[in-house]
Design an enzyme around this catalytic site. Structure first.
Site, PDB file in Angstrom:
ATOM      1  N   CYS A  76       0.845  -1.224   0.220  1.00  0.00           N
ATOM      2  CA  CYS A  76      -0.175  -0.040  -0.040  1.00  0.00           C
ATOM      3  C   CYS A  76       0.699   1.419   0.029  1.00  0.00           C
ATOM      4  CB  CYS A  76      -0.918   0.002   1.446  1.00  0.00           C
ATOM      5  SG  CYS A  76      -2.295  -0.897   1.203  1.00  0.00           S
ATOM      6  N   HIS A  77       0.294   2.259  -0.793  1.00  0.00           N
ATOM      7  CA  HIS A  77       1.140   3.547  -0.887  1.00  0.00           C
ATOM      8  C   HIS A  77       0.884   4.262   0.652  1.00  0.00           C
ATOM      9  CE1 HIS A  77       0.768   3.088  -4.975  1.00  0.00           C
ATOM     10  NE2 HIS A  77       1.838   3.740  -5.287  1.00  0.00           N
ATOM     11  N   MET A 112      -8.145   0.507   1.216  1.00  0.00           N
ATOM     12  CA  MET A 112      -7.640  -0.399   2.169  1.00  0.00           C
ATOM     13  C   MET A 112      -7.321   0.426   3.523  1.00  0.00           C
ATOM     14  SD  MET A 112      -6.964  -3.222   0.817  1.00  0.00           S
ATOM     15  CE  MET A 112      -6.269  -3.714   2.214  1.00  0.00           C
ATOM     16  N   GLU A 113      -7.350   1.705   3.400  1.00  0.00           N
ATOM     17  CA  GLU A 113      -7.455   2.661   4.640  1.00  0.00           C
ATOM     18  C   GLU A 113      -8.831   2.260   5.505  1.00  0.00           C
ATOM     19  OE1 GLU A 113      -4.078   3.914   2.685  1.00  0.00           O
ATOM     20  OE2 GLU A 113      -6.129   3.503   1.899  1.00  0.00           O
ATOM     21  N   ASP A 127     -11.109  -6.817  21.903  1.00  0.00           N
ATOM     22  CA  ASP A 127     -10.374  -6.634  22.914  1.00  0.00           C
ATOM     23  C   ASP A 127     -10.706  -5.869  24.116  1.00  0.00           C
ATOM     24  OD1 ASP A 127      -7.413  -6.689  24.178  1.00  0.00           O
ATOM     25  OD2 ASP A 127      -7.762  -4.734  24.020  1.00  0.00           O
TER      26      ASP A 127
END
Length: 156
Positions: A76-77, A112-113, A127
């Site tokens: 990824c950039h 992707m972000e 969590d």
């Protein structure tokens, strides 16, 4: 055609040199299913745990992760996002719906972000609630929509 493989069959970063700078957005969604004993602790729009406010912490974690996507996904950039917004809602099936929308004016998109932001927010919910139950399921993570670049996409 695989965009992250060069002519020799080796991994490579996509060359965006010739691409046009455009406004790009992407929205991704993760769905978290909480067991009844955890879900009943929901008070208004927040779930409190011994670690603190679950959804507020998940929002911060998701935004931080989206900003670090280029460090997490090898090809990824690295991008400086213009904006990242995470919302957490409860749907009709009593599931926690995490939406992450990222935007940028750049030569490459932010799918992707958005996916990383939604995923890490969902993992943070897990969590923060795992002490109450391990019967938590992150059901799905998917792209909902994207604009800019070669083609727009919107899941029906």
């Amino acid at each position: 055609m695989l965009t992250h493989i060069n002519k020799q069959g080796n991994p490579n970063m996509v060359d965006v040199t010739e691409k046009q700078v455009t406004q790009r957005t992407a929205t991704a969604r993760s769905i978290v299913v909480l067991p009844a004993e955890v879900f009943e602790l929901l008070s208004g729009d927040e779930l409190q745990s011994k670690k603190g406010p679950v959804f507020q912490t998940a929002i911060i974690a998701g935004i931080m992760a989206a900003k670090k996507t280029g460090d997490l996904i090898p090809l990824c950039h690295p991008l400086g996002l213009d904006n990242c917004n995470i919302s957490i809602q409860i749907n009709e099936q009593q599931e926690v719906v995490v939406d992450c929308t990222a935007s940028i004016t750049a030569k490459t998109g932010v799918e992707m972000e958005a996916l990383v932001g939604a995923s890490i927010a969902a993992l943070t919910i897990y969590d923060m609630c795992k002490a109450m139950s391990h019967d938590i399921v992150i059901k799905e993570t998917k792209l909902i929509a994207k604009t800019g670049g070669k083609r727009d996409f919107k899941r029906s």
